[in-house]
Write an enzyme that holds these catalytic residues in place. Structure first.
Site, short mmCIF file in Angstrom:
data_model
loop_
_atom_site.label_atom_id
_atom_site.label_comp_id
_atom_site.label_asym_id
_atom_site.label_seq_id
_atom_site.Cartn_x
_atom_site.Cartn_y
_atom_site.Cartn_z
N LYS A 173 45.74 45.01 9.60
CA LYS A 173 44.29 44.10 8.75
C LYS A 173 43.05 44.53 8.86
CE LYS A 173 41.47 41.72 7.95
NZ LYS A 173 40.44 42.10 8.10
N GLU A 176 37.74 44.44 4.75
CA GLU A 176 38.12 43.93 3.17
C GLU A 176 37.08 45.43 2.69
OE1 GLU A 176 37.16 42.15 5.86
OE2 GLU A 176 35.76 40.29 4.97
N CYS A 281 29.78 52.04 16.77
CA CYS A 281 29.86 50.95 18.15
C CYS A 281 29.15 51.43 19.46
CB CYS A 281 30.77 50.77 18.24
SG CYS A 281 32.05 51.71 18.40
P1 NAD Z 1 33.23 42.31 11.96
O1 NAD Z 1 33.48 41.12 13.15
O2 NAD Z 1 32.67 41.65 10.80
O3 NAD Z 1 34.78 42.32 11.41
C1 NAD Z 1 35.71 42.66 12.31
C2 NAD Z 1 36.79 42.30 11.42
O4 NAD Z 1 37.12 41.09 11.71
C3 NAD Z 1 37.38 43.17 9.87
O5 NAD Z 1 38.38 43.33 9.57
C4 NAD Z 1 36.79 41.29 9.12
O6 NAD Z 1 37.74 41.37 8.00
C5 NAD Z 1 37.28 40.19 10.33
N1 NAD Z 1 36.71 39.36 11.02
C6 NAD Z 1 34.84 39.32 10.15
N2 NAD Z 1 34.99 37.38 10.45
C7 NAD Z 1 35.94 36.88 10.16
C8 NAD Z 1 36.13 35.61 10.74
N3 NAD Z 1 34.97 35.08 10.55
N4 NAD Z 1 37.33 35.38 11.33
C9 NAD Z 1 38.11 35.95 11.58
N5 NAD Z 1 38.38 37.92 11.04
C10 NAD Z 1 36.96 38.33 10.37
O7 NAD Z 1 32.76 43.83 12.44
P2 NAD Z 1 32.82 44.60 11.04
O8 NAD Z 1 30.73 44.10 10.74
O9 NAD Z 1 33.58 44.95 10.57
O10 NAD Z 1 32.53 45.87 12.16
C11 NAD Z 1 30.65 46.63 12.85
C12 NAD Z 1 30.95 46.09 14.04
O11 NAD Z 1 32.52 46.46 15.34
C13 NAD Z 1 29.65 46.13 14.69
O12 NAD Z 1 29.56 44.98 15.92
C14 NAD Z 1 30.28 47.01 16.28
O13 NAD Z 1 29.76 47.20 17.12
C15 NAD Z 1 31.61 47.00 15.95
N6 NAD Z 1 32.35 48.15 16.81
C16 NAD Z 1 32.99 48.21 17.88
C17 NAD Z 1 33.94 49.07 18.47
C18 NAD Z 1 34.06 49.40 19.78
O14 NAD Z 1 34.80 50.01 20.44
N7 NAD Z 1 33.69 48.53 20.66
C19 NAD Z 1 33.83 50.36 17.85
C20 NAD Z 1 33.62 49.78 16.34
C21 NAD Z 1 32.96 49.02 15.40
#
Ligand code: NAD
Length: 498
Positions: A173, A176, A281
């Site tokens: 997944k 989006e 990240c």
């Molecule tokens: P996000 O948490 O908003 O989304 C990540 C995933 O979760 C997506 O697929 C999204 O559809 C889903 N999602 C979002 N809200 C949700 C909810 N309420 N319930 C269930 N699923 C939900 O993250 P983002 O904005 O797409 O990415 C940026 C974030 O990811 C930053 O915080 C970054 O630091 C982190 N990140 C961490 C790493 C790592 O290795 N630690 C790597 C890349 C990105």
């Protein structure tokens, strides 16, 4: 309007739900496509396909699996340009940066090409008279990956090649916000000879994620995203009995000691803070200038931040593109304002940046804040944009203390010419990935990637040897092939060695 579909059981499919989300072009601010948002029933369709495929994929030989990975590796080379341009169009990062994530992701496929070595078990001859003992690892079943927008190729590649090479089937997944790269990946897997149903893509948002987290046929969940959602995913999926690794957000500090080569440090800090518009990240978002380093560093950093060429990702002269959405741009601008209100000095202000011909794009320029202190929101929160804050520390002890007190623990770096300071730093800092004169210390694929504290929930880091451990479970066999000797009596007491 192009509608991006799911990929289930070897083919693009609209499945059932007709709900959609817009896919923006961050460089223009215009909608360029829409993506279907799966309902729980669509997730069930994908999981059923994956469960059916598992029955035969688990029986596939290691050679068969490895050959798929070798072919996938070649296809990723051939289609690098297509993938990079797709990422640049939907994410906004510059094309060369997108190539970088494809190359780093491909390294995980290269690791998976050697899965035969990674899955070697142990064998102990004659643990008891006539008795041998051996261990091996078996796949879990259907596993799911839920991934963020910022690395639409690399982060899923941290997961699925290892899972699939270990004999599992996979439901991805992706974010989006930039979904198309995952469908290209599905097509490449099919071309590589992966059987239908082994790799599936379901697009969607919270309802799709929630169904994956409690679906009884999903054995394990790998998540990468922000900390609040990582925590939620970990709690919800472990409550339904699944194995979970949930990687969260970050606030990565780079310590600059007065003995560092300041020009070298400033060059690397600038690239690590503003590359990909700070949406990594492992981006450096806080520089900790120790002692006299700050006064010397700030003007050099300011000059370099001002010199970054900001423009559309497809323009080869751009060094930095837009951020992912208008909301993200406004959030970053809000943090600049709140930092200034809290007493930080705005040395370079990217809020007024204009990119000619792209006035509607989600651009915000490199921004540098000095004299930031730990209680300020701009320091405490993950901003996830092109914003570098400078915190001043009296000495290395104070710098290490600051990093260890921070709730995040993803990556960190030190710039120094002193080996003893570097060694102390790497041993004492409570962070999962440490760079010494390396600003973004993303481990190679034969190590594993992961943070500490609120940057990772679960017990294992991702990909590499820990990924193999995550996607398999161990079995130990104790075996005897005796000539039947009826004089050996079965014992009711606990067997001991003899
Ligand atoms: P996000 O948490 O908003 O989304 C990540 C995933 O979760 C997506 O697929 C999204 O559809 C889903 N999602 C979002 N809200 C949700 C909810 N309420 N319930 C269930 N699923 C939900 O993250 P983002 O904005 O797409 O990415 C940026 C974030 O990811 C930053 O915080 C970054 O630091 C982190 N990140 C961490 C790493 C790592 O290795 N630690 C790597 C890349 C990105």
């Amino acid at each position: 309007m192009n509608t991006i579909q799911h990929w289930i059981n070897g083919a693009a499919t609209p499945a059932g739900s007709t709900r959609t989300a817009p896919v923006w072009n961050p460089a223009t601010g215009e909608q360029q496509a829409q993506v279907l948002l799966a309902d729980p029933a669509d997730v069930d369709t994908a999981v059923s396909a994956a469960a059916k495929a598992f029955e035969s994929w688990r029986e596939s030989s290691l050679t068969t699996r490895t050959r798929v990975m070798f072919r996938l590796r070649e296809l990723l080379v051939e289609h690098e340009d297509e993938l990079a341009r797709t990422v640049a169009a939907e994410h906004g990062k510059v094309v060369d940066d997108a190539r970088g994530e494809i190359v780093r992701g491909r390294e995980v496929v290269e690791y998976a090409c050697g899965i035969i070595s990674a899955l070697k078990g142990g064998y102990s001859d004659q643990v008891s008279t006539g008795v041998d003992s051996f261990s091996f690892r078996q796949p879990l079943g259907v596993v799911a990956g839920i991934t963020p927008f910022n690395f639409p190729v690399m982060v899923p590649l941290w997961m699925h090649p290892i899972a699939i090479a270990c004999g599992n089937t996979f439901v991805l997944k992706p974010s989006e916000r930039d979904p198309s790269a995952s469908n290209i990946m599905a097509r490449l897997y099919a071309e590589a000879g992966l059987p239908d149903g082994v790799f599936n893509v379901v697009h969607g948002a919270k309802p799709a994620v929630d169904r994956l987290l409690d679906h009884p046929d999903i054995e394990a969940v790998s998540f990468v995203g922000s900390t609040p959602i990582a925590r939620y995913v970990h709690e919800k999926a472990t409550a339904s009995g699944k194995r979970v690794q949930a990687l969260g957000g970050a606030k990565n500090h780079a310590v600059v000691l007065p003995d560092a080569d300041l020009e070298f440090a400033a060059n690397h800090l600038t690239a690590a803070a503003f590359g990909s518009a700070g949406q990594r990240c492992m981006a450096v978002s806080a520089a900790v200038a120790v002692g006299g380093a700050a006064d010397a560093l700030i003007p050099v950093l300011a000059e370099k931040a001002t010199a970054v060429t900001v423009g559309p990702g497809q323009d080869p002269s751009s060094e930095m593109g837009p951020v992912i959405t208008a909301q993200a741009r406004d959030r970053v601008a809000g943090y600049v304002a709140s930092g200034a209100e809290d007493g930080a000095v705005v040395v370079v202000d990217g809020r007024e940046l204009a990119v000619p011909g792209h006035e509607g794009g989600f651009f915000i320029g490199p921004t540098l804040l000095d004299r930031v202190t730990p209680e300020m929101g701009v320091y405490r929160d993950e901003v996830f944009g092109p914003l570098l804050v400078v915190v001043r520390a009296a000495d290395l002890d104070e710098a290490i203390g600051l990093i260890n007190a921070n709730p995040y623990g993803n990556g960190t770096a030190i710039f120094t010419s002193d080996g003893e300071s570097a060694r102390r730093f790497q041993r004492e800092v409570k962070v999962g990935m440490v760079g010494v004169n390396v600003p973004i210390p993303v481990p190679m694929s034969h190590y594993s990637f992961g943070g500490w504290k609120d940057s990772l929930f679960g017990d294992t880091h991702i990909h590499g040897p820990e990924g193999v451990g995550f996607y398999t479970r161990a079995k130990v066999v104790t075996s005897r092939w005796p000539h039947v000797d009826r004089s050996v009596e079965a014992a009711f007491d606990f067997p001991t060695h003899g």
